[in-house]
Design a protein around this motif. Sequence first.
Motif, PDB file in Angstrom:
ATOM      1  N   UNK A  33     -36.669  15.717 -75.851  1.00 59.17           N
ATOM      2  CA  UNK A  33     -36.492  16.790 -74.858  1.00 59.17           C
ATOM      3  C   UNK A  33     -35.245  17.609 -75.182  1.00 59.17           C
ATOM      4  N   UNK A  34     -35.187  18.233 -76.356  1.00 58.98           N
ATOM      5  CA  UNK A  34     -33.966  18.928 -76.767  1.00 58.98           C
ATOM      6  C   UNK A  34     -33.545  20.053 -75.830  1.00 58.98           C
ATOM      7  N   UNK A  35     -34.499  20.643 -75.129  1.00 58.66           N
ATOM      8  CA  UNK A  35     -34.154  21.739 -74.240  1.00 58.66           C
ATOM      9  C   UNK A  35     -33.578  21.251 -72.914  1.00 58.66           C
ATOM     10  N   UNK A  66     -30.648  23.057 -78.041  1.00 59.01           N
ATOM     11  CA  UNK A  66     -31.090  23.861 -79.173  1.00 59.01           C
ATOM     12  C   UNK A  66     -30.168  25.049 -79.418  1.00 59.01           C
ATOM     13  N   UNK A  67     -29.205  25.252 -78.506  1.00 60.55           N
ATOM     14  CA  UNK A  67     -28.259  26.354 -78.638  1.00 60.55           C
ATOM     15  C   UNK A  67     -28.714  27.640 -77.984  1.00 60.55           C
ATOM     16  N   UNK A  68     -29.961  27.706 -77.565  1.00 54.77           N
ATOM     17  CA  UNK A  68     -30.483  28.913 -76.929  1.00 54.77           C
ATOM     18  C   UNK A  68     -30.068  28.965 -75.461  1.00 54.77           C
ATOM     19  N   UNK A  69     -29.725  30.175 -74.969  1.00 61.82           N
ATOM     20  CA  UNK A  69     -29.482  30.281 -73.531  1.00 61.82           C
ATOM     21  C   UNK A  69     -30.810  30.177 -72.786  1.00 61.82           C
ATOM     22  N   UNK A  70     -30.758  29.576 -71.615  1.00 59.80           N
ATOM     23  CA  UNK A  70     -31.967  29.360 -70.824  1.00 59.80           C
ATOM     24  C   UNK A  70     -31.659  29.602 -69.364  1.00 59.80           C
ATOM     25  N   UNK A  71     -32.613  30.129 -68.642  1.00 58.13           N
ATOM     26  CA  UNK A  71     -32.432  30.348 -67.201  1.00 58.13           C
ATOM     27  C   UNK A  71     -32.614  29.010 -66.477  1.00 58.13           C
ATOM     28  N   UNK A  72     -31.647  28.705 -65.623  1.00 60.15           N
ATOM     29  CA  UNK A  72     -31.690  27.459 -64.868  1.00 60.15           C
ATOM     30  C   UNK A  72     -31.405  27.717 -63.399  1.00 60.15           C
ATOM     31  N   UNK A  73     -32.017  26.896 -62.570  1.00 58.75           N
ATOM     32  CA  UNK A  73     -31.692  26.897 -61.154  1.00 58.75           C
ATOM     33  C   UNK A  73     -30.518  25.960 -60.929  1.00 58.75           C
ATOM     34  N   UNK A  74     -29.597  26.355 -60.095  1.00 60.60           N
ATOM     35  CA  UNK A  74     -28.533  25.483 -59.611  1.00 60.60           C
ATOM     36  C   UNK A  74     -29.014  24.912 -58.307  1.00 60.60           C
ATOM     37  N   UNK A  75     -28.857  23.599 -58.129  1.00 64.14           N
ATOM     38  CA  UNK A  75     -29.345  22.937 -56.921  1.00 64.14           C
ATOM     39  C   UNK A  75     -28.269  22.038 -56.367  1.00 64.14           C
ATOM     40  N   UNK A  76     -28.283  21.857 -55.050  1.00 64.90           N
ATOM     41  CA  UNK A  76     -27.305  21.005 -54.369  1.00 64.90           C
ATOM     42  C   UNK A  76     -27.976  20.199 -53.265  1.00 64.90           C
ATOM     43  N   UNK A  84     -31.150  19.012 -72.433  1.00 67.71           N
ATOM     44  CA  UNK A  84     -29.796  18.470 -72.512  1.00 67.71           C
ATOM     45  C   UNK A  84     -28.846  19.475 -73.143  1.00 67.71           C
ATOM     46  N   UNK A  85     -27.593  19.370 -72.778  1.00 70.40           N
ATOM     47  CA  UNK A  85     -26.584  20.281 -73.322  1.00 70.40           C
ATOM     48  C   UNK A  85     -26.197  19.907 -74.746  1.00 70.40           C
ATOM     49  N   UNK A  86     -26.350  18.648 -75.101  1.00 74.95           N
ATOM     50  CA  UNK A  86     -26.032  18.199 -76.451  1.00 74.95           C
ATOM     51  C   UNK A  86     -27.313  18.171 -77.281  1.00 74.95           C
ATOM     52  N   UNK A  87     -27.189  17.753 -78.533  1.00 71.08           N
ATOM     53  CA  UNK A  87     -28.369  17.700 -79.397  1.00 71.08           C
ATOM     54  C   UNK A  87     -28.429  16.381 -80.155  1.00 71.08           C
ATOM     55  N   UNK A  88     -29.623  16.051 -80.582  1.00 72.26           N
ATOM     56  CA  UNK A  88     -29.830  14.862 -81.402  1.00 72.26           C
ATOM     57  C   UNK A  88     -29.027  14.968 -82.696  1.00 72.26           C
ATOM     58  N   UNK A  89     -29.042  16.140 -83.301  1.00 75.43           N
ATOM     59  CA  UNK A  89     -28.346  16.335 -84.576  1.00 75.43           C
ATOM     60  C   UNK A  89     -26.848  16.043 -84.448  1.00 75.43           C
ATOM     61  N   UNK A  92     -28.582  28.930 -56.561  1.00 77.96           N
ATOM     62  CA  UNK A  92     -28.292  30.022 -57.468  1.00 77.96           C
ATOM     63  C   UNK A  92     -29.039  29.866 -58.774  1.00 77.96           C
ATOM     64  N   UNK A  93     -28.720  30.752 -59.705  1.00 78.39           N
ATOM     65  CA  UNK A  93     -29.313  30.725 -61.039  1.00 78.39           C
ATOM     66  C   UNK A  93     -28.224  31.036 -62.055  1.00 78.39           C
ATOM     67  N   UNK A  94     -28.421  30.559 -63.263  1.00 84.70           N
ATOM     68  CA  UNK A  94     -27.485  30.885 -64.338  1.00 84.70           C
ATOM     69  C   UNK A  94     -28.183  30.741 -65.679  1.00 84.70           C
ATOM     70  N   UNK A  95     -27.613  31.359 -66.687  1.00 83.48           N
ATOM     71  CA  UNK A  95     -28.057  31.158 -68.057  1.00 83.48           C
ATOM     72  C   UNK A  95     -27.152  30.093 -68.653  1.00 83.48           C
ATOM     73  N   UNK A  96     -27.763  29.021 -69.136  1.00 81.87           N
ATOM     74  CA  UNK A  96     -26.981  27.940 -69.736  1.00 81.87           C
ATOM     75  C   UNK A  96     -27.564  27.610 -71.102  1.00 81.87           C
ATOM     76  N   UNK A  97     -26.702  27.284 -72.058  1.00 80.67           N
ATOM     77  CA  UNK A  97     -27.226  26.869 -73.362  1.00 80.67           C
ATOM     78  C   UNK A  97     -27.732  25.434 -73.264  1.00 80.67           C
ATOM     79  N   UNK A  98     -28.798  25.141 -73.969  1.00 79.56           N
ATOM     80  CA  UNK A  98     -29.241  23.757 -74.024  1.00 79.56           C
ATOM     81  C   UNK A  98     -29.057  23.237 -75.438  1.00 79.56           C
TER      82      UNK A  98
END
Length: 172
Positions: free
Chosen positions: A30-32, A159-169, A34-39, A151-157
């Motif tokens: 599930x590389x997308x 794979x290094x690509x920015x992705x749209x994410x929901x912020x939840x609380x 997580x913020x880190x990567x397998x590599x 809220x929403x934000x663009x966060x890198x995952x």
Amino acid sequence: MLMRNISILKANNVFWKDYKNLRLRALREEPKAFASSYEIEKNTPDEEWKKRLKSYKEGKNNWMVFANDAGKLVGMVGAYQTDRHIKNNSVDIIALFVPGEERGRGISKLLMRALLDELKNASISNAKLSVYKEQVIALNLYKKLGFKITGQENVPHGTGEPHKAYLMEKTL
């Protein structure tokens, strides 16, 4: 597959190699998510894996719970606090993973409930997380557990690509 005898383990009942293997599998499958990567993490020295698990065992500003089925880890989820979190009595939830062949058994819900209980017992008042918009199953789980989109934000995952994410609380 039906839920068999799934048990929840705290970090002090988990061997560091099992944690390492599950984490690396999560990053690989599930590389997308997580913020880190397998590599990056595949070359992490064993001493670092031991240190990470030790920080979860100590349970001070870091938590991790695992799902166990007949001696095999079948899931994990964690939370952490920075100084900002400590000041606000909140945590960020991270690293929810259940291997593909184990999905659909309710393990994610079991893990999240166990973690939320741990956080309540630690007198944490607010839990936060982010989830990519495409992760509809995870998004629905979090909503069922009482998390609200804030809220929403663009966060890198990983794979290094920015992705749209929901912020939840969720208030605990």
